[in-house]
Design an enzyme around this catalytic site. Structure first.
Site, PDB file in Angstrom:
ATOM      1  N   HIS A  54       0.826  -1.220   0.000  1.00 57.55           N
ATOM      2  CA  HIS A  54       0.000   0.000   0.000  1.00 57.55           C
ATOM      3  C   HIS A  54       0.857   1.265   0.000  1.00 57.55           C
ATOM      4  O   HIS A  54       0.429   2.312   0.472  1.00 57.55           O
ATOM      5  CB  HIS A  54      -0.980   0.007   1.190  1.00 57.55           C
ATOM      6  CG  HIS A  54      -2.084  -1.004   1.034  1.00 57.55           C
ATOM      7  ND1 HIS A  54      -3.235  -0.741   0.334  1.00 57.55           N
ATOM      8  CD2 HIS A  54      -2.175  -2.279   1.458  1.00 57.55           C
ATOM      9  CE1 HIS A  54      -4.013  -1.816   0.354  1.00 57.55           C
ATOM     10  NE2 HIS A  54      -3.382  -2.782   1.025  1.00 57.55           N
ATOM     11  N   ASP A  56       2.578   1.976  -3.034  1.00 55.01           N
ATOM     12  CA  ASP A  56       2.758   2.398  -4.439  1.00 55.01           C
ATOM     13  C   ASP A  56       1.895   3.599  -4.805  1.00 55.01           C
ATOM     14  O   ASP A  56       2.351   4.533  -5.440  1.00 55.01           O
ATOM     15  CB  ASP A  56       2.588   1.227  -5.427  1.00 55.01           C
ATOM     16  CG  ASP A  56       1.242   0.534  -5.404  1.00 55.01           C
ATOM     17  OD1 ASP A  56       0.412   0.824  -4.511  1.00 55.01           O
ATOM     18  OD2 ASP A  56       0.998  -0.309  -6.301  1.00 55.01           O
ATOM     19  N   ALA A 144      -6.487 -13.735  -5.283  1.00 54.11           N
ATOM     20  CA  ALA A 144      -5.678 -14.231  -4.163  1.00 54.11           C
ATOM     21  C   ALA A 144      -4.549 -13.270  -3.805  1.00 54.11           C
ATOM     22  O   ALA A 144      -3.657 -13.610  -3.046  1.00 54.11           O
ATOM     23  CB  ALA A 144      -5.108 -15.602  -4.498  1.00 54.11           C
ATOM     24  N   GLY A 145      -4.584 -12.070  -4.367  1.00 55.24           N
ATOM     25  CA  GLY A 145      -3.541 -11.094  -4.028  1.00 55.24           C
ATOM     26  C   GLY A 145      -2.230 -11.352  -4.749  1.00 55.24           C
ATOM     27  O   GLY A 145      -1.182 -10.854  -4.344  1.00 55.24           O
ATOM     28  N   SER A 147      -1.991 -10.806  -8.113  1.00 53.55           N
ATOM     29  CA  SER A 147      -2.046  -9.959  -9.315  1.00 53.55           C
ATOM     30  C   SER A 147      -2.431 -10.674 -10.597  1.00 53.55           C
ATOM     31  O   SER A 147      -1.818 -10.462 -11.643  1.00 53.55           O
ATOM     32  CB  SER A 147      -0.703  -9.261  -9.550  1.00 53.55           C
ATOM     33  OG  SER A 147      -0.550  -8.282  -8.622  1.00 53.55           O
ATOM     34  N   SER A 149      -5.076 -10.000 -12.241  1.00 60.15           N
ATOM     35  CA  SER A 149      -5.644  -9.032 -13.188  1.00 60.15           C
ATOM     36  C   SER A 149      -4.544  -8.227 -13.877  1.00 60.15           C
ATOM     37  O   SER A 149      -4.655  -7.937 -15.071  1.00 60.15           O
ATOM     38  CB  SER A 149      -6.677  -8.133 -12.514  1.00 60.15           C
ATOM     39  OG  SER A 149      -6.091  -7.354 -11.523  1.00 60.15           O
ATOM     40  N   ASP A 203       2.023  -3.732  -9.517  1.00 57.85           N
ATOM     41  CA  ASP A 203       1.745  -5.051 -10.104  1.00 57.85           C
ATOM     42  C   ASP A 203       2.082  -5.087 -11.597  1.00 57.85           C
ATOM     43  O   ASP A 203       2.633  -6.064 -12.107  1.00 57.85           O
ATOM     44  CB  ASP A 203       0.262  -5.412  -9.913  1.00 57.85           C
ATOM     45  CG  ASP A 203      -0.157  -5.354  -8.463  1.00 57.85           C
ATOM     46  OD1 ASP A 203       0.738  -5.310  -7.593  1.00 57.85           O
ATOM     47  OD2 ASP A 203      -1.367  -5.346  -8.192  1.00 57.85           O
ATOM     48  N   TYR A 253     -10.168  -0.858  -0.300  1.00 59.54           N
ATOM     49  CA  TYR A 253      -8.909  -0.444  -0.939  1.00 59.54           C
ATOM     50  C   TYR A 253      -9.005   1.030  -1.349  1.00 59.54           C
ATOM     51  O   TYR A 253      -8.150   1.849  -1.025  1.00 59.54           O
ATOM     52  CB  TYR A 253      -8.634  -1.329  -2.164  1.00 59.54           C
ATOM     53  CG  TYR A 253      -7.336  -1.017  -2.863  1.00 59.54           C
ATOM     54  CD1 TYR A 253      -6.177  -1.708  -2.539  1.00 59.54           C
ATOM     55  CD2 TYR A 253      -7.250  -0.020  -3.830  1.00 59.54           C
ATOM     56  CE1 TYR A 253      -4.969  -1.424  -3.165  1.00 59.54           C
ATOM     57  CE2 TYR A 253      -6.054   0.287  -4.457  1.00 59.54           C
ATOM     58  CZ  TYR A 253      -4.923  -0.427  -4.135  1.00 59.54           C
ATOM     59  OH  TYR A 253      -3.723  -0.130  -4.752  1.00 59.54           O
TER      60      TYR A 253
HETATM   61  C1  GLA Z   1      -2.978  -4.263  -5.054  1.00 56.87           C
HETATM   62  C2  GLA Z   1      -2.780  -3.096  -6.009  1.00 56.87           C
HETATM   63  C3  GLA Z   1      -1.355  -2.562  -5.931  1.00 56.87           C
HETATM   64  C4  GLA Z   1      -0.921  -2.292  -4.498  1.00 56.87           C
HETATM   65  C5  GLA Z   1      -1.255  -3.478  -3.603  1.00 56.87           C
HETATM   66  C6  GLA Z   1      -1.016  -3.181  -2.153  1.00 56.87           C
HETATM   67  O1  GLA Z   1      -2.213  -5.344  -5.478  1.00 56.87           O
HETATM   68  O2  GLA Z   1      -3.077  -3.480  -7.326  1.00 56.87           O
HETATM   69  O3  GLA Z   1      -1.236  -1.409  -6.732  1.00 56.87           O
HETATM   70  O4  GLA Z   1      -1.487  -1.104  -4.030  1.00 56.87           O
HETATM   71  O5  GLA Z   1      -2.605  -3.883  -3.734  1.00 56.87           O
HETATM   72  O6  GLA Z   1       0.341  -2.973  -1.929  1.00 56.87           O
END
Ligand code: GLA
Length: 432
Positions: A54, A56, A144-145, A147, A149, A203, A253
């Protein structure tokens, strides 16, 4: 007790390079769907962020790696302006007309929005976009975090850029280093404008710029970056998937981002020359934090501290790299401590963790041989990342599965991560 594990003991966890198999399988699926071979496969990896969460969208620092899980798109140029998509993993198809963009029909499946978004923005930027037939497959777990997408938009971008190319040019000839930054920003806009997530640029950058066995130390304001070698002295980057995702994830978010911006707005009255949390030193923040509402104060404190942690993490890794030994030195242990502190801040101040993520990190940290463990990605479910010594992997796997299942009632997934390269294009001549 920990014991030395042989390669065969690790087989259930270790991932080998599966990319040739994936490429062969998607090529076959393309042939089954469209009756002949694709001309190329565009491939983009997911990522796991080691530290710098969090930060970026606050113009700060991040340190992610590209993982060996990909979204692949096998494609061939069409002579008309239609884009015909098939996604066998979800047994779905969609078709759109490049001359009817950027509108998205109500029935368009969510995954197609990314391709429609990419095609729209590429066209609007003046790039040549032609119709394509495409098959999309992937093994980046969705939601699932990790990335998925960003990997989808990046592979779609490469597919649209590659299709009109007459020559079988290597990726470097199609997309220069500065193009990559521009394309990452375009893919970020796809998230903002076509998926409603006001994400940062981490990402997309790591999916395009990842390097095998290196972390990407990225300044999200200047987009300057440095690849830092990962010499983990017998440790593995291990990802645990909670298999839960909170419905609130997107709205929370966007709320966090707004709270950070609000904090900057207020602090600007007291600290001159700041345009984001990145510009605020912890000592200055402490002098003025009382001016902020309690919640905003917590959010801002976390981000400011996390930026410092990334800088510290990168310098301890560099120190470790200068004196590599087989032993886990103090620098590596310090790296793990910073990861733990990052998780604690995300849990207590930024409040984006959840009981499942906290449980996984608690279990991990109680195992000898784990030097650090934290949630990774946006939070509210998704994955943790832990640095685990190879001698502890078996215990790690057994205990995490057992204790998580006992308390949550579901089996987590555990992936041993190979740190791979960023996005690539494979031409048909390489495919046969
Ligand atoms: C998601 C967002 C990123 C970043 C993370 C948290 O993956 O796409 O840009 O903000 O959350 O670090």
């Amino acid at each position: 007790m920990n014991k030395d594990v042989s390669d065969s003991d690790l087989r259930s966890l270790r991932t080998h390079d599966q990319q040739p198999n994936r490429i062969a399988s998607i090529t076959q699926k393309f042939e089954e769907t469209f009756g002949s071979l694709p001309t190329f496969v565009a491939s983009a990896p997911g990522r796991v962020n080691l530290i710098g969460e969090h930060t970026d969208y606050n113009d700060g620092y991040v340190f992610p790696v590209a993982i060996d899980k990909y979204i692949n798109i096998a494609a061939r140029q069409r002579t008309d302006r239609h884009v015909t998509l098939h996604a066998p993993d979800v047994n779905d198809s969609w078709k759109f007309d490049l001359d009817a963009l950027p509108s998205i029909p109500q029935q368009a499946p969510a995954w197609s929005h990314y391709l429609i978004g990419v095609a729209s923005l590429l066209q609007a930027s003046g790039r040549k976009v032609t119709g394509i037939d495409a098959v999309i497959t992937g093994d980046v777990p969705i939601g699932a975090g990790l990335s998925s997408s960003a990997a989808l938009s990046v592979s779609a971008t490469l597919a649209f850029l590659t299709a009109p190319s007459e020559l079988e040019a290597p990726m470097e000839a199609l997309v220069s280093e500065s193009d990559k930054k521009e394309l990452a920003a375009l893919c970020q806009r796809v998230e903002h404008e076509f998926a409603g997530v006001n994400c940062g640029i981490m990402d997309q950058m790591i999916s395009l710029l990842g390097r095998e066995n290196h972390g990407l130390f990225l300044d999200c304001r200047s987009l300057e970056y440095e690849h830092i070698p990962l010499n983990l002295a017998g440790h593995y980057i291990t990802i645990c998937n909670t298999k839960v995702k909170r419905e609130l994830a997107t709205s929370e978010y966007n709320k966090r981002r707004a709270e950070c911006e609000r904090g900057v707005e207020i602090l600007r009255k007291w600290i001159s020359g700041i345009s984001s949390l990145r510009d605020i030193a912890l000592t200055d923040f402490k002098k003025h934090e009382e001016e902020l509402p309690m919640l905003t104060q917590k959010r801002c404190r976390y981000v400011i501290e996390e930026n410092t942690r990334v800088l510290d993490a990168v310098s301890v890794l560099k120190a470790h790299n200068q004196q590599i030994t087989k032993k886990t030195d103090e620098a590596l242990i310090q790296f793990g401590r910073l990861m733990n502190a990052s998780h604690n801040g995300l849990r207590d101040d930024y409040e984006v963790s959840c009981k499942e993520l906290d449980l996984l990190t608690d279990i991990a940290r109680s195992i000898t041989g784990v030097i650090g463990s934290r949630m990774t990605g946006a939070g509210f479910g998704g994955c943790t990342v832990s640095i685990v010594h190879k001698d502890a992997l078996e215990t790690f796997q057994t205990r995490v599965k057992k204790e998580y299942h006992e308390q949550i009632g579901i089996e987590p997934e555990i992936y041993l991560c190979r740190v791979g390269d960023g996005a690539q294009v494979f031409w048909s001549t390489e495919l046969s």
